[in-house]
Scaffold this active site. Structure first.
Site: not given
Length: 296
Positions: A145-146, A149, A223
């Site tokens: 997930h990071e 980003h 997100e």
């Protein structure tokens, strides 16, 4: 996600200090005849608006390390650290970005964040609590997930949006300040009056708060995109499991500095009007989006 509140706080502080100083010096206000030079003022506001945003971007990694006490893993000291570095390296290669710095920060709460001015010079960090209680597949999904980003360029896009927001906040605040100075304080001298300085500062604060709603909305949308990236990099089932685990541990206080709460994957979860000021969508919405297959 390395996002928002610390970035906004740094940006706002830079902008406010510059604005107050320049207002006191009479720079970027009116032309020699006492009227507002709109073109010149807009250029002036854009220079300082985008300048403040980009300074915040370039400081973001340093401030994130300092704000959370994150320890960058230079040389892995144990099997868990080696696994974490290897996992991030694998995910970064899959996402076609440069190897980020990998860090662990002291917090019992499960959380993680990413930051950095460049997709090939970023930082990803995870809390001690998450490493201790989450399964390897769940931690991998959170790291994905990071990485999402970073790969999506969220911080650069945020900076551009913040630059536009800054520009128009400064611009309209000065128009309001000039109006108040001339109409309410009856300043016809063409120079800077006390009413202009006070009204401009007050207007910038109010308009800045309203404008932050745009940035918060952007953050919430990113997100979902980062969740989609995690589903592709680490599997939708693993990302759903990680979010379910986060939801199960919502009672644990988020032991990050107040200005850093919005940086983490475990962000604010309120609905309704308060949700407009939240950087993260509710976990329930994120889980539902992944279960509906909205990750391709």
């Amino acid at each position: 996600m390395m996002r928002i509140v610390l970035f906004l706080a740094t940006n706002f502080a830079i902008l406010l200090v510059a604005s107050v100083t320049l207002s006191l010096l009479g720079i970027g206000t009116t032309d020699g005849a006492g009227g507002i030079n709109l073109t010149g003022m807009l250029i002036f506001c854009a220079l300082f608006g985008f300048g403040g945003a980009f300074v915040s971007l370039f400081l973001s990694k340093w401030m994130a390390k300092r704000g959370t006490g994150a320890r960058v893993i230079e040389t892995p000291q144990n099997r868990q650290e080696q696994w974490l570095v290897d996992t991030v390296a694998q995910l970064a290669k899959q996402a076609n970005i440069g190897m980020p710095e990998v860090a662990i920060f002291p917090s019992r709460a499960p959380n993680a964040f990413a930051t950095g001015w460049n997709r090939n010079a970023s930082l990803v960090a995870v809390s001690e609590g998450m490493l201790q209680r989450f399964s390897p597949n769940e931690v991998k999904a959170v790291m994905a997930h990071e990485i999402g980003h970073v790969a999506n360029g969220d911080m650069v896009t945020l900076t551009l949006i913040q630059g536009v927001v800054n520009t128009f906040v400064m611009f309209f605040a000065r128009i309001i300040g000039s109006f108040v100075d001339r109409v309410i304080f009856k300043n016809e001298s063409g120079g800077i009056g006390f009413g202009y300085i006070i009204a401009t500062i007050f207007a910038e604060i109010i308009l800045g708060i309203l404008a932050s709603l745009i940035v918060m909305w952007f953050s919430r949308q990113r997100e979902f995109r980062a969740d989609a990236a995690a589903a592709q990099l680490a599997g939708a089932g693993n990302m759903i499991a990680a979010l379910e685990h986060l939801r199960a541990e919502q009672g644990i206080p988020v032991e990050m500095p107040g200005e850093m709460v919005a940086f983490g994957i475990n962000g604010s979860l309120k609905n309704g009007l308060a949700g407009l000021l939240m950087t993260h969508p509710p976990l329930e919405q994120r889980i539902a989006a992944l279960r509906a297959g909205n990750f391709r």
